[in-house]
Design an enzyme around this catalytic site. Structure first.
Site, short mmCIF file in Angstrom:
data_model
loop_
_atom_site.label_atom_id
_atom_site.label_comp_id
_atom_site.label_asym_id
_atom_site.label_seq_id
_atom_site.Cartn_x
_atom_site.Cartn_y
_atom_site.Cartn_z
CG LEU A 92 -2.27 -0.53 1.19
CD1 LEU A 92 -2.99 -0.22 2.50
CD2 LEU A 92 -3.06 0.02 0.03
CG HIS A 109 -6.62 -4.78 -8.85
ND1 HIS A 109 -5.77 -5.26 -7.87
CD2 HIS A 109 -7.77 -5.49 -8.74
CE1 HIS A 109 -6.40 -6.21 -7.19
NE2 HIS A 109 -7.61 -6.36 -7.69
C1 GAR Z 1 -0.33 -7.81 -12.57
O1 GAR Z 1 -1.34 -8.73 -12.94
C2 GAR Z 1 -0.93 -6.67 -11.78
O2 GAR Z 1 -2.22 -6.31 -12.23
C3 GAR Z 1 -0.99 -7.25 -10.40
O3 GAR Z 1 0.23 -7.92 -10.26
C4 GAR Z 1 0.61 -8.46 -11.53
C5 GAR Z 1 2.06 -8.12 -11.79
O4 GAR Z 1 2.52 -8.76 -12.95
N1 GAR Z 1 -1.17 -6.22 -9.42
C6 GAR Z 1 -1.91 -6.37 -8.32
O5 GAR Z 1 -2.47 -7.41 -8.01
C7 GAR Z 1 -2.02 -5.12 -7.45
N2 GAR Z 1 -3.07 -5.22 -6.50
P1 GAR Z 1 3.89 -8.30 -13.62
O6 GAR Z 1 4.93 -8.25 -12.51
O7 GAR Z 1 4.21 -9.36 -14.62
O8 GAR Z 1 3.68 -6.94 -14.25
#
Ligand code: GAR
EC number: 2.1.2.2
Length: 188
Positions: A92, A109
């Site tokens: 956060l 998200h």
């Molecule tokens: C993504 O799917 C993003 O939306 C999520 O983490 C993943 C990171 O993937 N974020 C959350 O859940 C935030 N609450 P990445 O490291 O391959 O970009």
């Protein structure tokens, strides 16, 4: 040209998509810094390969969130960063950074907010047995995935959907939606 910082905690595929769009000239922005809270995250390697400096920290080594956020801010100010882009940053954002960058922090998200905020949004959607989920880009406020929504896209969950297949669909859409949304914010 906007100076931006990307905050990430893991693989960094969204970081990579944004980086590629800045390098191709599609996105009118320069990534000045990667901020990462996990020492072994793959996003750090991606930054190294692209010659982008990173600030990697371990939250536990600081007295409080206020302390590490103050250090992050000092790096961002030094580099004239105007916007913070969260891309899989699993912490956060506290009042210290929120106050220093009002209206200038964006997050992606993996759900159709306000449904399934918080951790493992893809797993939450599968468990809830819903017919669709989605991806949301929103401004960041003090809540968990609660700030004003900028863009959203729905994703149908197929009958034989697995966690892996849904993750792939979500990521493919995220990479396009995030870059398109940032283009609308920056390319004016
Ligand atoms: C993504 O799917 C993003 O939306 C999520 O983490 C993943 C990171 O993937 N974020 C959350 O859940 C935030 N609450 P990445 O490291 O391959 O970009």
């Amino acid at each position: 040209m906007k100076n931006i910082a990307v905050f990430a905690s893991g693989n960094g595929s969204n970081f990579q998509a944004i980086l590629d769009a800045t390098r191709s000239g599609e996105l009118n922005a320069t990534i000045q810094l990667l901020v990462c809270d996990r020492q072994n995250a793959y996003c750090i390697q991606r930054a190294e390969e692209a010659n982008i400096p990173s600030f990697v920290f371990t939250a536990k080594q600081y007295e409080s969130k206020e302390h590490y956020e103050a250090e992050v801010i000092s790096h961002l100010k030094e580099l004239n960063v105007e916007f913070i882009i969260l891309a899989g940053y699993m912490r956060l954002i506290g009042p210290t950074i929120l106050d220093a960058f009002p209206g200038k922090i964006v997050n992606i998200h993996p759900s159709f907010l306000p449904l399934f905020p918080g951790k493992d949004a893809i797993g939450q959607a599968l468990l809830a047995n819903v017919e669709s989920t989605g991806v949301t880009v929103h401004y960041v406020d003090e809540g968990m995935d609660t700030g004003p929504i900028i863009a959203q896209e729905k994703i149908i969950i197929d009958k034989d959907e697995t966690k892996e297949s849904l993750e792939k669909k979500v990521h493919d859409i995220e990479h396009v939606l995030y870059v398109d949304t940032l283009k609308k914010l920056f390319n004016q």
